[in-house]
Write an enzyme that holds these catalytic residues in place. Structure first.
Site, short mmCIF file in Angstrom:
data_model
loop_
_atom_site.label_atom_id
_atom_site.label_comp_id
_atom_site.label_asym_id
_atom_site.label_seq_id
_atom_site.Cartn_x
_atom_site.Cartn_y
_atom_site.Cartn_z
N ARG A 1 -90.47 8.92 -52.12
CA ARG A 1 -90.55 10.38 -51.98
C ARG A 1 -90.38 10.78 -50.51
NH1 ARG A 1 -96.23 11.92 -51.04
NH2 ARG A 1 -97.50 10.04 -50.98
N TYR B 1 -103.34 9.29 -35.85
CA TYR B 1 -101.91 9.35 -36.21
C TYR B 1 -101.03 9.29 -34.95
CZ TYR B 1 -97.70 11.30 -38.47
OH TYR B 1 -96.43 11.52 -38.94
N ILE C 1 -89.39 11.91 -46.82
CA ILE C 1 -88.34 11.53 -45.88
C ILE C 1 -87.68 10.21 -46.32
CG2 ILE C 1 -87.92 10.79 -43.50
CD1 ILE C 1 -90.17 12.75 -42.64
P1 NDP Z 1 -95.01 11.52 -47.64
O1 NDP Z 1 -96.50 11.65 -47.62
O2 NDP Z 1 -94.20 12.49 -48.39
O3 NDP Z 1 -94.61 10.04 -48.14
C1 NDP Z 1 -95.22 8.92 -47.55
C2 NDP Z 1 -94.58 7.67 -48.10
O4 NDP Z 1 -95.22 6.53 -47.50
C3 NDP Z 1 -94.77 7.56 -49.60
O5 NDP Z 1 -93.64 6.94 -50.16
C4 NDP Z 1 -95.97 6.63 -49.70
O6 NDP Z 1 -96.05 5.92 -50.91
C5 NDP Z 1 -95.70 5.68 -48.55
N1 NDP Z 1 -96.90 4.98 -48.14
C6 NDP Z 1 -98.03 5.48 -47.62
N2 NDP Z 1 -98.91 4.49 -47.39
C7 NDP Z 1 -98.32 3.34 -47.78
C8 NDP Z 1 -98.73 2.00 -47.81
N3 NDP Z 1 -99.94 1.60 -47.41
N4 NDP Z 1 -97.86 1.07 -48.25
C9 NDP Z 1 -96.64 1.43 -48.68
N5 NDP Z 1 -96.18 2.70 -48.70
C10 NDP Z 1 -97.04 3.64 -48.26
O7 NDP Z 1 -94.62 11.48 -46.12
P2 NDP Z 1 -93.28 11.92 -45.35
O8 NDP Z 1 -92.09 11.64 -46.17
O9 NDP Z 1 -93.50 13.26 -44.81
O10 NDP Z 1 -93.35 10.91 -44.11
C11 NDP Z 1 -92.56 9.73 -44.01
C12 NDP Z 1 -92.71 9.19 -42.60
O11 NDP Z 1 -92.30 10.20 -41.67
C13 NDP Z 1 -94.15 8.83 -42.23
O12 NDP Z 1 -94.15 7.68 -41.42
C14 NDP Z 1 -94.61 10.04 -41.45
O13 NDP Z 1 -95.64 9.71 -40.55
C15 NDP Z 1 -93.33 10.42 -40.73
N6 NDP Z 1 -93.29 11.78 -40.26
C16 NDP Z 1 -93.43 12.84 -41.13
C17 NDP Z 1 -93.41 14.14 -40.64
C18 NDP Z 1 -93.54 15.33 -41.52
O14 NDP Z 1 -93.64 16.43 -40.97
N7 NDP Z 1 -93.53 15.20 -42.83
C19 NDP Z 1 -93.26 14.39 -39.20
C20 NDP Z 1 -93.12 13.22 -38.39
C21 NDP Z 1 -93.13 11.97 -38.91
P3 NDP Z 1 -96.86 6.54 -52.17
O15 NDP Z 1 -95.93 7.50 -52.85
O16 NDP Z 1 -97.19 5.37 -53.00
O17 NDP Z 1 -98.08 7.22 -51.62
#
Ligand code: NDP
Length: 234
Positions: free
Chosen positions: A12, A140, A14
């Site tokens: 899901r 974070y 990014i």
């Molecule tokens: P989401 O919360 O939409 O998705 C997070 C994803 O990471 C999910 O697929 C989730 O899996 C997975 N995940 C979380 N923890 C684990 C774990 N322990 N092991 C494996 N997978 C894991 O986040 P975003 O798409 O918004 O963010 C993606 C990246 O971009 C992150 O690193 C975030 O820090 C970074 N980012 C996001 C920003 C934003 O504004 N959205 C800004 C800057 C950086 P599951 O579906 O199983 O929970």
């Protein structure tokens, strides 16, 4: 089969947009998912980046089934925001474990295959707040700042083998992670960004796909901001 690209947390947000963009660019894309059903659109493996066993088992399965990933996008991440006065050790450690140590676990395991290939890309999804800091996000921001030192160290260790390591540092992106912000806060944030809006996940994905491409072969140890100007000067 075309070169294999792996995206952690690709079910899901990014990660999913990155998977779509890399697929359109012709890669064989494998995504990891932690919870929930396997995403229907992509080849996938279950992986929890907070567990070395889970990461290693996921890579073993990928290598046996499809081959070693050449493009590795460490995208999985979490937030546990609260002001530092109220932040428990657990709040701090959980975020570091998923975002920083988790990326390390995946990149370390990926390196085995990359060294054999003698080419490849490590791409870490950081954040603008890794360099600018952010109230309520000591955990974070520290995890994302850590990715910069980590990527640059991988870049130095692996550059002679044709492997690059870079960080993409998004600003605020429309995903589940930012969906919890109330409308007033969203407006304030948007007004503070020179581009006056949030980023789409596709705008991050496009930059990741560029870094994966042959055109980016001499870019390593870089932090590429995709933040609408929010972090200018850092
Ligand atoms: P989401 O919360 O939409 O998705 C997070 C994803 O990471 C999910 O697929 C989730 O899996 C997975 N995940 C979380 N923890 C684990 C774990 N322990 N092991 C494996 N997978 C894991 O986040 P975003 O798409 O918004 O963010 C993606 C990246 O971009 C992150 O690193 C975030 O820090 C970074 N980012 C996001 C920003 C934003 O504004 N959205 C800004 C800057 C950086 P599951 O579906 O199983 O929970």
């Amino acid at each position: 089969m075309s070169a294999i690209a792996l995206v952690t947390g690709g079910n899901r947000g990014i990660g999913s947009a990155i998977a779509k963009s890399l697929t359109a660019a012709g890669y064989t894309v494998i995504v990891t998912y932690r919870s929930g059903p396997a995403p229907a659109e992509y080849k996938s493996v279950q992986m929890d980046v907070t567990s070395t066993e889970s990461v290693d088992a996921g890579f073993d399965l990928i290598e046996q089934t499809w081959g070693a990933p050449e493009i590795v996008v460490c995208n999985a991440g979490v937030t546990k925001d609260t002001l530092s006065m109220r932040m428990s050790d657990e709040d701090f450690e959980d975020v570091i474990d998923a975002n920083l140590t988790g990326a390390f676990r995946a990149a370390r395991r990926a390196t085995k295959g990359l060294l054999k290939l003698r080419r490849g890309r490590l791409i870490f999804i950081g954040s603008v707040v890794g360099l600018s800091g952010s109230a309520g996000q000591v955990n974070y921001s520290a995890s994302k700042a850590g990715l910069v030192g980590m990527a640059r160290s991988f870049a130095r260790e692996l550059g002679s083998r044709g492997i690059t390591a870079n960080v993409v540092a998004p600003g605020f992106v429309e995903t589940d992670m930012t969906a919890t912000l109330d409308e007033k806060r969203r407006d304030e944030i948007a007004k503070s960004v020179p581009m006056q809006r949030f980023c789409s996940a596709e705008e991050i994905a496009d930059v990741v796909t560029f870094l994966a491409s042959p055109q980016a072969s001499y870019i390593t140890g870089a932090v590429i901001p995709v933040d609408g100007g929010l972090g200018m000067g850092h």
